[in-house]
Design an enzyme around this catalytic site. Structure first.
Site, PDB file in Angstrom:
ATOM      1  N   ALA A 315       0.827  -1.199   0.000  1.00 25.67           N
ATOM      2  CA  ALA A 315       0.000   0.000   0.000  1.00 25.67           C
ATOM      3  C   ALA A 315       0.867   1.257   0.000  1.00 25.67           C
ATOM      4  CB  ALA A 315      -0.982  -0.027   1.187  1.00 25.67           C
ATOM      5  N   SER A 316       0.470   2.276   0.733  1.00 21.48           N
ATOM      6  CA  SER A 316       1.170   3.561   0.601  1.00 21.48           C
ATOM      7  C   SER A 316       2.584   3.539   1.143  1.00 21.48           C
ATOM      8  CB  SER A 316       0.374   4.661   1.302  1.00 21.48           C
ATOM      9  OG  SER A 316      -0.898   4.751   0.713  1.00 21.48           O
ATOM     10  N   THR A 317       2.952   2.504   1.924  1.00 20.19           N
ATOM     11  CA  THR A 317       4.345   2.450   2.360  1.00 20.19           C
ATOM     12  C   THR A 317       5.256   2.296   1.135  1.00 20.19           C
ATOM     13  OG1 THR A 317       4.330   0.043   2.631  1.00 20.19           O
ATOM     14  CG2 THR A 317       3.754   1.337   4.553  1.00 20.19           C
ATOM     15  N   PHE A 318       4.650   1.856   0.028  1.00 23.04           N
ATOM     16  CA  PHE A 318       5.393   1.657  -1.213  1.00 23.04           C
ATOM     17  C   PHE A 318       5.771   2.977  -1.865  1.00 23.04           C
ATOM     18  CE2 PHE A 318       5.496  -0.070  -5.707  1.00 23.04           C
ATOM     19  CZ  PHE A 318       6.556  -0.941  -5.485  1.00 23.04           C
ATOM     20  N   LYS A 319       5.108   4.053  -1.426  1.00 27.26           N
ATOM     21  CA  LYS A 319       5.339   5.345  -2.070  1.00 27.26           C
ATOM     22  C   LYS A 319       6.767   5.840  -1.848  1.00 27.26           C
ATOM     23  CE  LYS A 319       0.493   6.637  -2.085  1.00 27.26           C
ATOM     24  NZ  LYS A 319      -0.584   7.219  -1.267  1.00 27.26           N
TER      25      LYS A 319
END
Lengths: 570, 370
Positions: A315-319
């Site tokens: 999820a957004s930790t991938f950003k």
């Protein structure tokens, strides 16, 4: 020619004569003197006992015992001393008298299972306490042919707190016995079945001892003829910090999920918790088939170590990764601005931002801080899936991290080639858009996420997570541009200091990190948080994944914040 | 390819099937014994028996190949084979890792072979050719024949493998006898050998070898050390009685104190479980096998083949006699395997290859009958 033939005939005479000598020798030995030798064989009985080696003990980094050996007692005996139903009945009666409920059928079953040869010693009754054994031996009726043997039993003082890490030991299975026949295992030996117990089996195991003794006609020990003592296995010290581990389990108590905490420079794992937990002690002592199947069929899957084998969309930790890849590929710079109006129309589909009202114009730092999806949709499309996959491979996404625990999953890096192979479909721009916010086909384990964040924290070195204190491997430098990395780190600091992850920063240490909310088609969204601290000079990285935790900011963030605060204050 | 099968079938039809049947029966009985013996040592029975049967399969194929190639071609290659053998023995002396004090194994990858076993075949081929070309009827050719055998004997003594050296000497002696060496030469050799024994015991033998001989003379002199094996083995054989204790029921022979129950002391395992009757059948089968080999030699019209069969017969006879004799204390302990029964791939392969040669000799005799 004639002389040769006569010589060959001479051969036959000589051979006949010699064979007659052998036959008469055997006659003398086996018939004339047979009684003497039968008697000798009977009274001169040798017996072999094999002593299992005490297993090496396991400690945490501060010397707290995690796996130790307790002494228990077994009643040992030989098949030829228990060959009549009367003897079994007698034994069963005595056992019952001392409160040990073992029936004749149980005894018969045990003997049948272990019998190899009449002189091979067997374990008749396992797991007795010192008191039980003393009472039995003191009983006048206790058969003298049987004898007590002290054996060790594995105990895990930490129980549920570290069961996923340590694993457990159990009796070696047929298949393991076959696969490891060269290593000198025999049936009934204990072997590490999972966790550290399994990955360091060869170190922990030690070497069994053996004793040959002479017994008299009633089976009593006359003397020891030869003995080599068992050699204890090597002790193992782990990088684990039980204080942090306890805290991690505590924080996860009401949730399903995983917490990982690791040293960013060395890859030393300080805590690795998975929830729900199970207790490894009963597994070592032997549990019934029903209990076992209840454990492995539990829908909450307590035996699955979610930290290394649970795969989740990052999820957004991938950003953070997206920002690095795009900056390195020069598809954006620090000043590149994109505007968010709450969604991105692509083809006929509207890809929404989590904030439906939109974020307005943002650069990469702002996009990380507010976790703007639309910014990353556009950046992802601009960079392109192939370049993202190229950077994914540099960060070893889709590969196990190499942590010294069995059963690690590698997650899934996905990509065009993978989709073709798996679904026989082209990778579309819609896939790239989803990929850019860590959703869709991309899957990672918590330990993989921790490894990526450790690389961000330590300046671009991929460490190998490890639990054995001697397991350090030189990290691999993936060559990140320090200035570009600094931009991302400023973004991650902003997340906690004034953005979506502010709840991770309320525990007295300066945390940098990223929230994440992973869409879950089976129920509530998963909450994620990955962060490191102190933000200026990172020492530790921590990741929390909470299944059904809804928002990364509210549940996972504080867990990571508390973990990091604990590690830095101890 | 079709020709190959047809000729192989013909060969099998023409050869001494009784001899091969004896060898196969003994070997299969051996596999069962190895299982029983292996059950005692750490429960490795199945593992050992499985390997032994695999080796048996390989050995039978090797025998058929040798039989198909024929003893004539093998004899043609005797000199190069002899040279190759010396080279391998030398390599073993230099490179082989020490296994229990004797370096008789040569490893090729994970496969380990004992060149000293295959050397027996090279020696037999070499000697039958040499003794036919130079019959040992006068002192010069006789000494030349001794020279041929002394090289491999010296090389295995360096390993040090006294057991193999002894077998080489017995094989050569048997071949010299069959080649018609005058009895005065043979007598001199035996006389010299016997008078050398005390000197050997004093100087040349290693401590453990001296011990074995002393223990042979009086097992009770060291009942828990070297003599222990002899006593335990004798108890095993003796307590077998007339009918034996039954397969897998032996108590004595499977103890770990019978060292190498699946190799050196396989006969003790066998006779404890099958008793005197079993031994009688076993020895009769060996006798039948040895007679068939010798008769093949008598039937052949080729001098080389007569000498060759004498070599094979002496080899099998000696190892059998020594191995059985040792287990009842009739002969000193040497650690020689019992043909067909003892666990060990190299030994079995070499023996079956030798039987391939004999089978090929038999076929030639059969063809001439028509």
């Amino acid at each position: 020619m004639e002389i040769l033939d006569s010589r060959l005939k001479l051969f036959m005479y000589c051979m006949t004569a010699s064979l007659l000598i052998l036959i008469s020798g055997l006659y003398f030995c086996q018939i004339y003197q047979s009684d003497k030798y039968v008697r000798l064989a009977h009274i001169n009985r040798l017996r072999m006992i094999r002593f299992p080696a005490p297993r090496g003990e396991i400690f945490d980094r501060n010397g707290v015992p995690l796996a130790v050996n307790d002494t228990t007692f077994c009643i040992m005996g030989y098949p030829l001393d228990l060959n009549t139903p009367e003897k079994l009945e007698h034994l069963s009666k005595i056992l019952m008298r001392h409160g040990i409920p073992i029936s004749i059928e149980d005894l018969q079953k045990t003997i049948k299972q272990q019998r190899i040869a009449p002189y091979r010693v067997m374990k008749i009754v396992p797991n007795l306490t010192m008191t039980q054994m003393a009472e039995l031996v003191a009983d006048y009726d206790f058969p003298r042919e049987l004898f007590p043997l002290s054996v060790w039993r594995r105990t895990y003082p930490a129980g549920t707190v570290a069961a996923n890490i340590l694993g457990y030991v159990g009796e070696i299975s047929e298949r393991e016995l076959e696969a490891r026949s060269e290593e000198g295992y025999v049936g009934g030996d204990l072997i590490g079945k999972s966790g550290i117990e399994r990955s360091y089996e060869s170190i922990l195991r030690g070497s069994p001892g053996q004793e040959a003794l002479e017994v008299d006609a009633r089976g009593r020990r006359v003397r020891t003829l030869d003995a080599n003592p068992a050699v204890k296995g090597e002790d193992l010290h782990l990088t684990l910090d039980m204080g942090a581990q306890k805290l991690a389990v505590e924080l996860l108590k009401n949730w399903k999920g995983a917490v990982v905490a690791m040293d960013v420079k060395t890859g030393e794992v300080l805590a690795i918790a998975s929830s729900p937990v199970y207790d490894n002690n009963p597994l070592t002592w032997g549990i019934s088939g029903r209990e076992w199947s209840a454990m492995i069929n539990d829908p909450n899957r307590p035996m699955l170590d979610r930290a290394i084998a649970g795969v989740y969309p990052p999820a957004s930790t991938f950003k953070a990764f997206m920002s690095i890849a795009s900056l390195e590929e020069n598809s954006i710079t620090q000043s590149s601005m994109y505007s968010c109006r709450g969604g991105l129309r692509f083809g006929s589909h509207l890809f929404k931002c989590w904030k439906h009202s939109g974020h307005g114009g943002l650069n990469v730092i702002g996009a990380l801080q507010h976790s703007c999806d639309v910014f990353f949709y556009q950046v992802g499309l601009k960079t392109g899936i192939d370049k993202l996959i190229k950077w994914g491979r540099k960060f070893h996404l889709g590969e196990p991290t190499g942590i010294d625990l069995p059963g690690e999953s590698g997650g899934n890096i996905a990509g065009a080639e993978w989709k073709m192979r798996r679904f026989n479909r082209q990778w579309g721009n819609g896939d790239t858009i989803n990929y850019s916010i860590g959703q869709g086909y991309m899957l990672m384990t918590p330990i993989q996420i921790a490894r990526v964040y450790a690389a961000i924290a330590n300046g671009g070195k991929m460490v190998t997570p490890h639990l054995n204190i001697k397991g350090y491997k030189t990290p691999e430098n993936i060559g990140l541009n320090p200035e570009k990395l600094e931009i991302v780190r400023r973004g991650l600091e902003a997340v906690v200091s004034r953005g979506t992850g502010s709840r991770a920063g309320r525990f007295g240490v300066k945390v940098a990190g990223k929230t994440g909310t992973a869409q879950n088609s089976h129920g509530d969204d998963h909450a994620l948080f990955a962060g490191y601290a102190p933000a200026d000079d990172p020492k530790y990285v921590a990741v929390a994944v909470i299944e059904g935790g809804k928002h990364g900011s509210s549940v996972a963030g504080p867990i990571v914040g508390q973990m990091l605060a604990h590690l830095l204050s101890h | 390819m079709q020709d190959f099968w047809i000729r192989l079938k013909d060969d099998i039809a023409l050869t001494d099937r009784l001899m091969i049947l004896c060898a196969l029966t003994l070997s299969m009985w051996g596999v069962f014994c190895v299982y029983s013996a292996g059950a005692g040592i750490m429960g490795r029975g199945f593992d050992l028996a499985f390997r032994q049967s695999m080796w048996l399969l390989v050995s039978v194929i090797a025998m058929l190949i040798i039989m198909y190639v024929g003893h004539r071609k093998m004899l043609e290659g005797a000199y190069p084979l002899y040279g190759l053998m010396l080279l391998f023995l030398l390599l073993t002396d230099i490179f082989a890792p020490k296994v229990k004090g004797a370096q008789s194994w040569l490893g090729v990858g994970s496969l380990r072979v004992q060149p000293s076993e295959f050397a027996k075949i090279a020696i037999i081929l070499m000697m039958s050719k040499f003794l036919t070309r130079y019959p040992p009827l006068d002192i010069k050719t006789f000494l030349a024949g001794l020279g041929v055998i002394s090289l491999p004997v010296l090389l295995v003594l360096l390993q040090p493998d006294a057991g193999s050296a002894l077998v080489y000497l017995v094989i050569s002696f048997g071949m010299l006898v069959a080649a018609g060496t005058p009895f005065k030469f043979l007598g001199t050799i035996v006389g010299l050998g016997l008078s050398a024994i005390p000197i050997l015991i004093m100087f040349a033998l290693k401590e453990y070898q001296k011990n074995r001989i002393l223990v042979f003379l009086d097992p009770m002199r060291d009942p828990l050390g070297a003599g222990y094996n002899v006593i335990q083995s004798r108890i095993a054989v003796g307590s077998g009685g007339v009918y034996g204790k039954g397969y897998m029921m032996g108590t004595q022979s499977k103890l770990k104190f019978l060292p190498e129950p699946h190799t050196d002391f396989i006969f003790s395992v066998f006779s404890e479980e099958f008793g005197f009757i079993g031994n009688l059948i076993l020895i009769l089968m060996f006798a039948l096998l040895l007679f068939r080999i010798t008769l093949t030699g008598i039937r052949s019209k080729d001098r080389r083949c007569k000498i060759l069969t004498a070599g094979v017969a002496s080899w099998l006879w000696f190892q059998m006699f020594e191995s059985i004799g040792m287990s009842i204390g009739l002969t000193p302990v040497t650690g020689l395997p019992l043909p067909f029964l003892s666990y060990g791939g190299s030994s079995m392969l070499a023996i079956f290859m030798a039987l391939g040669l004999v089978a090929s000799v038999y076929i030639e005799g059969a063809e001439r009958k028509f």
